[in-house]
Scaffold this motif. Structure first.
Motif, PDB file in Angstrom:
ATOM      1  N   VAL A   8      19.333   4.007 144.573  1.00 13.35           N
ATOM      2  CA  VAL A   8      19.342   3.516 145.954  1.00 13.35           C
ATOM      3  C   VAL A   8      18.481   4.415 146.844  1.00 13.35           C
ATOM      4  N   VAL A   9      18.649   5.722 146.715  1.00 12.72           N
ATOM      5  CA  VAL A   9      17.904   6.659 147.557  1.00 12.72           C
ATOM      6  C   VAL A   9      16.408   6.596 147.248  1.00 12.72           C
ATOM      7  N   VAL A  10      16.040   6.522 145.979  1.00  8.31           N
ATOM      8  CA  VAL A  10      14.624   6.450 145.611  1.00  8.31           C
ATOM      9  C   VAL A  10      14.008   5.167 146.156  1.00  8.31           C
ATOM     10  N   HIS A  11      14.694   4.056 145.981  1.00  7.05           N
ATOM     11  CA  HIS A  11      14.171   2.785 146.489  1.00  7.05           C
ATOM     12  C   HIS A  11      14.052   2.816 148.011  1.00  7.05           C
ATOM     13  N   ARG A  19       3.910   3.166 151.740  1.00  2.75           N
ATOM     14  CA  ARG A  19       2.524   3.407 151.346  1.00  2.75           C
ATOM     15  C   ARG A  19       2.502   3.682 149.850  1.00  2.75           C
ATOM     16  N   HIS A  20       1.321   3.782 149.297  1.00  3.91           N
ATOM     17  CA  HIS A  20       1.168   4.120 147.891  1.00  3.91           C
ATOM     18  C   HIS A  20       1.532   5.589 147.718  1.00  3.91           C
ATOM     19  N   VAL A  21       2.445   5.894 146.810  1.00  4.36           N
ATOM     20  CA  VAL A  21       2.888   7.275 146.629  1.00  4.36           C
ATOM     21  C   VAL A  21       2.883   7.659 145.156  1.00  4.36           C
ATOM     22  N   THR A  22       2.776   8.947 144.907  1.00  7.01           N
ATOM     23  CA  THR A  22       2.936   9.468 143.559  1.00  7.01           C
ATOM     24  C   THR A  22       4.424   9.758 143.338  1.00  7.01           C
ATOM     25  N   ALA A  23       4.788   9.957 142.104  1.00 11.15           N
ATOM     26  CA  ALA A  23       6.175  10.317 141.799  1.00 11.15           C
ATOM     27  C   ALA A  23       6.524  11.659 142.441  1.00 11.15           C
ATOM     28  N   ASP A  24       5.562  12.595 142.464  1.00 12.52           N
ATOM     29  CA  ASP A  24       5.808  13.898 143.098  1.00 12.52           C
ATOM     30  C   ASP A  24       6.074  13.754 144.599  1.00 12.52           C
ATOM     31  N   GLU A  25       5.312  12.893 145.261  1.00  7.45           N
ATOM     32  CA  GLU A  25       5.531  12.665 146.691  1.00  7.45           C
ATOM     33  C   GLU A  25       6.911  12.061 146.935  1.00  7.45           C
ATOM     34  N   LEU A  26       7.304  11.168 146.058  1.00  6.40           N
ATOM     35  CA  LEU A  26       8.615  10.549 146.189  1.00  6.40           C
ATOM     36  C   LEU A  26       9.714  11.576 145.952  1.00  6.40           C
ATOM     37  N   LEU A  27       9.513  12.444 144.979  1.00  8.78           N
ATOM     38  CA  LEU A  27      10.476  13.522 144.732  1.00  8.78           C
ATOM     39  C   LEU A  27      10.646  14.380 145.985  1.00  8.78           C
ATOM     40  N   LEU A  34      18.947  14.174 147.818  1.00  9.16           N
ATOM     41  CA  LEU A  34      19.396  14.358 146.431  1.00  9.16           C
ATOM     42  C   LEU A  34      18.878  15.707 145.924  1.00  9.16           C
ATOM     43  N   PRO A  35      19.522  16.800 146.304  1.00 13.80           N
ATOM     44  CA  PRO A  35      19.001  18.129 145.968  1.00 13.80           C
ATOM     45  C   PRO A  35      18.839  18.380 144.466  1.00 13.80           C
ATOM     46  N   SER A  36      19.623  17.757 143.636  1.00 18.14           N
ATOM     47  CA  SER A  36      19.550  18.033 142.206  1.00 18.14           C
ATOM     48  C   SER A  36      18.699  17.027 141.436  1.00 18.14           C
ATOM     49  N   VAL A  37      18.011  16.132 142.130  1.00 12.53           N
ATOM     50  CA  VAL A  37      17.203  15.116 141.460  1.00 12.53           C
ATOM     51  C   VAL A  37      15.998  15.773 140.781  1.00 12.53           C
ATOM     52  N   SER A  38      15.615  15.204 139.641  1.00 15.08           N
ATOM     53  CA  SER A  38      14.487  15.753 138.883  1.00 15.08           C
ATOM     54  C   SER A  38      13.349  14.741 138.814  1.00 15.08           C
ATOM     55  N   LEU A  39      12.164  15.224 138.464  1.00 12.50           N
ATOM     56  CA  LEU A  39      11.008  14.346 138.336  1.00 12.50           C
ATOM     57  C   LEU A  39      11.218  13.289 137.245  1.00 12.50           C
ATOM     58  N   PRO A  40      11.823  13.624 136.102  1.00  7.87           N
ATOM     59  CA  PRO A  40      12.103  12.570 135.114  1.00  7.87           C
ATOM     60  C   PRO A  40      13.006  11.463 135.657  1.00  7.87           C
ATOM     61  N   THR A  41      13.956  11.810 136.527  1.00  8.51           N
ATOM     62  CA  THR A  41      14.816  10.795 137.146  1.00  8.51           C
ATOM     63  C   THR A  41      13.991   9.895 138.054  1.00  8.51           C
ATOM     64  N   LEU A  46      11.526   4.676 138.923  1.00  6.36           N
ATOM     65  CA  LEU A  46      10.334   3.891 139.229  1.00  6.36           C
ATOM     66  C   LEU A  46      10.032   2.885 138.122  1.00  6.36           C
ATOM     67  N   GLU A  47      10.226   3.283 136.868  1.00  4.09           N
ATOM     68  CA  GLU A  47      10.011   2.353 135.755  1.00  4.09           C
ATOM     69  C   GLU A  47      10.988   1.187 135.835  1.00  4.09           C
ATOM     70  N   LEU A  48      12.248   1.481 136.152  1.00  5.99           N
ATOM     71  CA  LEU A  48      13.240   0.421 136.309  1.00  5.99           C
ATOM     72  C   LEU A  48      12.877  -0.489 137.476  1.00  5.99           C
ATOM     73  N   LEU A  49      12.490   0.084 138.605  1.00  8.58           N
ATOM     74  CA  LEU A  49      12.108  -0.718 139.762  1.00  8.58           C
ATOM     75  C   LEU A  49      10.892  -1.579 139.450  1.00  8.58           C
ATOM     76  N   GLU A  50       9.987  -1.059 138.623  1.00 13.29           N
ATOM     77  CA  GLU A  50       8.826  -1.851 138.223  1.00 13.29           C
ATOM     78  C   GLU A  50       9.265  -3.028 137.345  1.00 13.29           C
ATOM     79  N   GLU A  51      10.177  -2.790 136.407  1.00 17.83           N
ATOM     80  CA  GLU A  51      10.697  -3.868 135.567  1.00 17.83           C
ATOM     81  C   GLU A  51      11.368  -4.952 136.404  1.00 17.83           C
ATOM     82  N   LEU A  52      11.992  -4.551 137.498  1.00 22.00           N
ATOM     83  CA  LEU A  52      12.695  -5.481 138.381  1.00 22.00           C
ATOM     84  C   LEU A  52      11.767  -6.075 139.455  1.00 22.00           C
ATOM     85  N   ASP A  53      10.479  -5.794 139.353  1.00 23.75           N
ATOM     86  CA  ASP A  53       9.475  -6.260 140.322  1.00 23.75           C
ATOM     87  C   ASP A  53       9.786  -5.808 141.743  1.00 23.75           C
ATOM     88  N   MET A  54      10.238  -4.568 141.866  1.00 24.84           N
ATOM     89  CA  MET A  54      10.535  -4.012 143.180  1.00 24.84           C
ATOM     90  C   MET A  54       9.522  -2.945 143.575  1.00 24.84           C
TER      91      MET A  54
END
Length: 104
Positions: A8-11, A19-27, A34-41, A46-54
């Motif tokens: 939810v927070v990432v979306h 805007r167009h962002v990199t995964a690092d910018e989103l992190l 989400l202080p404990s969130v990691s780049l793999p998360t 993002l991969e899941l959101l892409e599968e869901l066309d979001m």
């Protein structure tokens, strides 16, 4: 799919940045929430959101960007600075398709 706080927070951050962002910018954008969130998360979400066309994946000279706009549109990439902008126009791809077919 399960709705998790991280998803939810990432979306939400992706939509807020708008805007167009990199995964690092989103992190960087979600670390306060989400202080404990990691780049793999971030990548997994993002991969899941892409599968869901979001979200839409956009390749840019060695960098992957994620676009919150999923409607059909094109992108212009600056050859000097590498910035990516949405481009609203109908393109006639028939000549390209014919040329690709002719070349196999």
């Amino acid at each position: 799919m399960r709705v998790t706080p991280q998803r939810v927070v990432v979306h939400r951050a992706l939509r807020e940045l708008d805007r167009h962002v990199t995964a690092d910018e989103l992190l960087d954008a979600v670390t306060d929430r989400l202080p404990s969130v990691s780049l793999p998360t971030i990548y997994a979400t993002l991969e899941l959101l892409e599968e869901l066309d979001m979200v839409r994946r956009v390749q840019r000279a060695g960098t992957t960007l994620f676009d919150p706009r999923t409607d059909p549109h094109h992108h212009l990439v600056c050859t000097v600075c590498g910035s990516v902008e949405d481009f609203e126009s109908e393109l006639d791809t028939a000549p390209l398709t014919r040329a690709a077919g002719d070349l196999g």
